[in-house]
Design a protein around this motif. Structure first.
Motif, PDB file in Angstrom:
ATOM      1  N   THR A 433       0.834  -1.212   0.000  1.00 23.26           N
ATOM      2  CA  THR A 433       0.000   0.000   0.000  1.00 23.26           C
ATOM      3  C   THR A 433       0.871   1.266   0.000  1.00 23.26           C
ATOM      4  O   THR A 433       0.600   2.233  -0.730  1.00 23.26           O
ATOM      5  CB  THR A 433      -0.921   0.006   1.230  1.00 23.26           C
ATOM      6  N   GLU A 434       1.914   1.261   0.812  1.00 28.83           N
ATOM      7  CA  GLU A 434       2.767   2.449   0.905  1.00 28.83           C
ATOM      8  C   GLU A 434       3.547   2.666  -0.391  1.00 28.83           C
ATOM      9  O   GLU A 434       3.667   3.798  -0.870  1.00 28.83           O
ATOM     10  CB  GLU A 434       3.724   2.292   2.092  1.00 28.83           C
ATOM     11  N   GLU A 439       3.426   5.854  -7.070  1.00 26.54           N
ATOM     12  CA  GLU A 439       3.060   5.968  -8.482  1.00 26.54           C
ATOM     13  C   GLU A 439       2.649   7.397  -8.841  1.00 26.54           C
ATOM     14  O   GLU A 439       2.878   7.857  -9.967  1.00 26.54           O
ATOM     15  CB  GLU A 439       1.929   4.990  -8.792  1.00 26.54           C
ATOM     16  N   LYS A 440       2.053   8.134  -7.878  1.00 32.45           N
ATOM     17  CA  LYS A 440       1.534   9.468  -8.171  1.00 32.45           C
ATOM     18  C   LYS A 440       2.349  10.577  -7.513  1.00 32.45           C
ATOM     19  O   LYS A 440       1.903  11.728  -7.464  1.00 32.45           O
ATOM     20  CB  LYS A 440       0.082   9.552  -7.711  1.00 32.45           C
ATOM     21  N   GLY A 456       9.898   7.265  -9.525  1.00 31.49           N
ATOM     22  CA  GLY A 456       9.151   6.371 -10.415  1.00 31.49           C
ATOM     23  C   GLY A 456       9.927   5.104 -10.725  1.00 31.49           C
ATOM     24  O   GLY A 456       9.345   4.018 -10.864  1.00 31.49           O
ATOM     25  N   GLY A 457      11.266   5.212 -10.835  1.00 29.52           N
ATOM     26  CA  GLY A 457      12.088   4.021 -11.046  1.00 29.52           C
ATOM     27  C   GLY A 457      12.020   3.072  -9.867  1.00 29.52           C
ATOM     28  O   GLY A 457      11.976   1.847 -10.043  1.00 29.52           O
ATOM     29  N   ILE A 525       2.752  15.032   0.488  1.00 30.28           N
ATOM     30  CA  ILE A 525       2.685  14.207  -0.721  1.00 30.28           C
ATOM     31  C   ILE A 525       3.225  12.799  -0.453  1.00 30.28           C
ATOM     32  O   ILE A 525       2.643  11.790  -0.839  1.00 30.28           O
ATOM     33  CB  ILE A 525       3.477  14.881  -1.867  1.00 30.28           C
ATOM     34  N   VAL A 526       4.373  12.727   0.233  1.00 26.67           N
ATOM     35  CA  VAL A 526       4.994  11.422   0.500  1.00 26.67           C
ATOM     36  C   VAL A 526       4.171  10.643   1.525  1.00 26.67           C
ATOM     37  O   VAL A 526       4.035   9.415   1.435  1.00 26.67           O
ATOM     38  CB  VAL A 526       6.442  11.617   0.984  1.00 26.67           C
TER      39      VAL A 526
END
Length: 610
Positions: A433-434, A439-440, A456-457, A525-526
């Protein structure tokens, strides 16, 4: 012109339909299939094919087999050629030997021994040219073969067959002669045979009595409580069968012969008889009291696992009643077996509810919710057990209470391991989940695009790792499956590596933030990814910088306020915007100063960090 009727096929078909009790059209349907018709004709026409079986398959249709298979599931008909030659309409009755074969080979063997070997080899008319010693030895071996076959047949059906001694047909006369002569006329050969068979009986009966339902756990098996009930039912039937054999009139007369001749084996016979009576009483008592549990086991199987909690108290209550009412089941060794099997039943139903084959392919939130339901139900069972254990004395009314003094780990070892495995899987889903939040994630700042690409990588690497892990996870819900534990440990090592990469990237993103507002936006955001232990350890040092920046901003605000107050003291009015009234301008300036740090202070207070 019609083809002439093949009388050989009629002969074979007539025997098949009569022996297997079939309608004639079934044989006709078999011949209507070219492949099967060719198989029958090959057997009839080819000298090298000497055996053919006609049997019924699972679809209740006939099938042809040229040879004897290792096992069959229903009665079959065989045809054997006396010699290797083709079958014609003239020699078919002389050449072919038809017969039936039972689905269980032991039954066929028992029939063969009983109806063929024993009558031929035991018939005195066949011994006329044999020496007496040979005839006696053959008779003894034939009797031994018959007894062995029937003992094996009994074991297959779950019954213990007690072999009768050689010469048992003379036991009536031997007893009468012994009593009439007051012990002077003794058939020593029969007495010796009886004593020999008593030793065999003692061994057989000892094997039956020492059987334990705990053997169901051997070889890593995890039996459910149905097997406990079935064990005692089967034991009861077997003991009744042995008891009936020992009550046979011939056995009673054998006991009289041993007693009247002061045989050293008579006490052994009395002991094994008493042991059977005691074991029979135990099996009757236990089988009777275990029966009420079957209804509760069925409820556990048929109820949705998420709705099972209300049914656990009645189940454990009946177990307590069995403990308090059964004279023979009131021992720790027996109740531990039953409780372990009940735990296995709950684990089995939990696995069905969670579906281990698709648990890693289903929606993460749905899977976590199902795991939560299972953990709640299993925890409730443990609470019910502990509650009833404390109150077990209240179930005894007419006798001294017997408490559950055994350690709970003897019951809940696998149960606890299953709960630990669920906790591991739940932790795994939390990790998924974390990482899915990455992804976003889009980071701002001068290096925002590069950092976002690297994050993203990390997400792509995790997705690939997740697919590989899910593909080889196997039965993740089997607590004894060590392969899953090893795979998960390897997965965790790779995740730790990804955590370190993320910690470095988040620290760079923090350093790239130009003000507190962008810092708090980054933290927002994180989100909870920052709470992962490795990342939190690396990122914690940044919170001191947040505090320093906040102190600097507050200090600047304080300086602005002091400067404004000094100007007010010097000129008697506050500097305000050119077109603002003095009071309104002063209030607007005060509000702007308050708002300058309000956002940062509020977000700082919301940080979930020491």
């Amino acid at each position: 012109m019609d083809n002439p009727v093949d009388t050989r096929l009629e002969y074979v078909g007539k025997y098949v339909t009569k022996s297997l009790r079939l309608k004639p059209d079934k044989w006709g349907r078999l011949l209507a299939v070219d492949e099967q018709r060719d198989q029958v004709l090959d057997f009839l026409n080819r000298p090298d094919l000497t055996v053919m079986l006609v049997l019924q398959n699972t679809a209740a249709t006939l099938a042809i087999v040229t040879g004897f298979p290792a096992s069959i599931k229903s009665k079959a008909v065989y045809f054997i050629k006396k010699s290797a030659q083709a079958v014609t309409k003239d020699n078919m009755e002389e050449l072919l030997i038809p017969g039936d074969i039972a689905p269980k080979a032991i039954e066929h063997l028992a029939c063969l021994v009983e109806e063929v070997f024993v009558p031929i080899l035991s018939n005195p008319d066949n011994h006329t040219t044999w020496p007496a010693a040979v005839a006696q030895d053959i008779h003894m071996h034939v009797h031994g073969l018959k007894s062995t076959v029937y003992q094996v047949k009994g074991q297959v059906t779950g019954q213990t067959v007690l072999a009768m001694p050689v010469g048992v047909e003379r036991v009536d006369q031997a007893e009468r002669d012994l009593i009439r002569s007051k012990g002077e006329i003794v058939d020593l050969y029969l007495k010796s045979a009886i004593e020999g068979v008593i030793i065999k009986w003692a061994t057989q009966i000892n094997d039956v009595i020492t059987e334990d339902s705990a053997q169901a756990f051997a070889n890593g098996n995890n039996p459910v409580p149905y097997e406990e009930v079935a064990f005692w039912d089967a034991r009861l039937r077997n003991l009744r069968y042995i008891y009936q054999q020992l009550r046979d009139e011939r056995v009673r007369k054998m006991a009289v012969i041993l007693e009247k001749t002061d045989s050293a084996y008579f006490p052994c016979f009395k002991t094994l008889f008493r042991n059977i009576v005691a074991a029979l009483a135990e099996a009757q008592d236990i089988s009777l009291y275990l029966k009420p549990l079957l209804r509760h086991f069925k409820v556990v199987e048929e109820t949705d696992f998420s709705e099972l909690s209300p049914h656990l108290m009645p189940l454990v209550h009946v177990v307590c009643l069995v403990w308090s009412n059964s004279r023979y089941y009131c021992t720790s060794s027996k109740i531990i077996i039953l409780l372990r099997q009940i735990c296995n039943l709950l684990i089995q139903q939990a696995k069905k509810y969670l579906d281990p084959s698709s648990i890693f392919q289903s929606d993460v939130m749905e899977a976590k919710e199902r795991i939560k339901d299972v953990v709640t139900t299993l925890t409730m069972f443990r609470k019910v057990f502990d509650n009833r254990r404390e109150k077990i004395a209240t179930y005894f009314e007419d006798r001294e209470p017997v408490l559950w003094n055994f350690h709970p780990n003897m019951v809940f070892e696998r149960f606890n391991a299953f709960l630990a495995r669920l906790a591991t899987i739940e932790t795994f889903f939390d990790t998924v989940t974390e990482f899915m939040k990455l992804e976003k994630v889009e980071v701002g700042g001068l290096q925002g695009r590069a950092l976002s690409a690297q994050i993203g990588g990390v997400f792509a690497d995790f997705s690939e790792l997740l697919l590989r892990f899910a593909a080889k996870a196997g039965d993740a819900l089997a607590p004894e499956d060590g392969a899953f534990a090893r795979d998960y440990a390897a997965f965790q090592r790779r995740v730790e590596h990804l955590d370190r990469r993320l910690a470095a990237l988040f620290c760079l993103a923090f350093d790239d933030c130009s003000n507190l507002e962008s810092v708090f936006k980054l933290i927002e955001i994180v989100g909870t990814v920052l709470d992962r232990p490795l990342i939190e350890r690396e990122f914690t040092a940044k919170y001191a910088q947040v505090l320093d920046r906040l102190d600097q901003d507050v200090a600047v605000s304080e300086e602005l306020y002091e400067e404004q107050m000094r100007e007010y003291a010097r000129s008697g009015s506050m500097p305000v915007d050119l077109h603002m009234p003095p009071v309104a301008g002063a209030m607007r300036w005060a509000r702007m100063l308050a708002r300058r740090d309000a956002f940062s202070v509020q977000r700082f207070r919301e940080l979930n960090h020491p």
